[in-house]
Design an enzyme around this catalytic site. Sequence first.
Site, PDB file in Angstrom:
ATOM      1  CE  LYS A 181      -4.712  -2.123   0.967  1.00  0.00           C
ATOM      2  NZ  LYS A 181      -5.575  -2.209   1.583  1.00  0.00           N
ATOM      3  NE  ARG A 208      -7.821  -8.460   0.345  1.00  0.00           N
ATOM      4  CZ  ARG A 208      -6.845  -7.441  -0.608  1.00  0.00           C
ATOM      5  NH1 ARG A 208      -5.868  -7.285  -0.571  1.00  0.00           N
ATOM      6  NH2 ARG A 208      -7.272  -7.993  -1.851  1.00  0.00           N
TER       7      ARG A 208
END
Length: 288
Positions: A225, A266
Site C-alpha cells: 500500500k 492479507r
Amino acid sequence: MNAEPLPTVAGLPAWGRCAVMGVVNVTPDSFSDGGRFFDTGAAVKRGLALVAEGADLVDVGGESTRPGAQRVDEAEELRRVVPVVRGLAGEGVLVSVDTMRASVAEQAVAAGARLVNDVSGGRADPRMVPAVADAGVPFVVMHWRGQSADMNARAVYTDVVREVVDELRASLEAAVAGGIAAERVVVDPGLGFAKQAEHDLALVAALRELGAALNRPLLVAASRKRFLGRVLAAGPQAAPPPARERDAATAAVSALAARDGAWAVRVHEVRASADAVRLVRAVERAGR
Ligand code: PMM
C-alpha cells in the site's frame, strides 16, 4: 513471554499462528497486480501458486478499490469472480470473496467460498448483512468511509485510532444486529482506505489496542500500500518505489501484525509473509 491464545473464527480452521491470506485480483486495474490475472485460468493458477507458497486461504476479488477507482457493474464482477472461486474451491482451496455486493457474495458462496470479505463492512449494499447471515459464513468487516472514487477527501481524523475503533464497532454491531454471529466476524482497520500514510502507521502501531477494543480477530492488509511507498521513498518529496517493490516492507508489517496477535494478514506475495508469521510463532513459543 509465553505464547498467548490465538484468535479464532467460528467456521474456519485454527492454524495455530497468524494466518496468511493470499490475494488474487481478477481485475484489469488493481493498483498492485491489476491485469496480471484477468482471465479465469491465470487467476486459478495464481491462487494455487499462492497456496503452494504457504497461503492458508485465498481472497478473490473482481473490483478494484484503489483510490479514485470507479465501480464495475454487477454482471461483470460476477463474470470475473465466480468461475475463479469455483475453480479454486474445486481444488480444495479455502476461498474468501472480496466484494461489496450481496449478489456476488451469494453466488461466490454457492460456488464454494467460505468467507465474505467486504471492504465496506456491510455499508455499501444493504442486502449484504442479511445475505451473509443467511449463508452462515464468516464476514470480514473493514473500516470504510465511502466509495474509492472520493475516499481520499474523507481521510480526516482527530484521533485516528479512536475514530476507527468507534466506526468499526458500529459496523460490527450492525452486522451482529443483522443476524451474523459475533463469533464469525473479523475486523480490519482498512489500511489505505480514506487514510493518509500517517493514519496507516498509527493504526499499525495500535493493532493490539484495536484487537482488544473490538474483541474480535483482526485482519491486517498492508500489502504494497501507499503508506509503505511513503516510508520507503528516499525523502518527503521523492517518488515512492512502485507497488511491486514493497513486498519486503509488507513482510515486515506481517511480522509486526503476527506479533501483535492479528488473526491474519492479507498479502499479494505470500512466501515472505508465510515465513514471517511462522518465525514469529516460533519465537513466541520459545519465550518464557
Ligand atoms: N484492501 C484492498 C482490497 N481488499 N480487503 C480487506 N479486508 N482489507 C483491505 O485493506 C483490502 C481488502 C485493496 O488492495 P488490493 O487492490 O491491492 O487488493
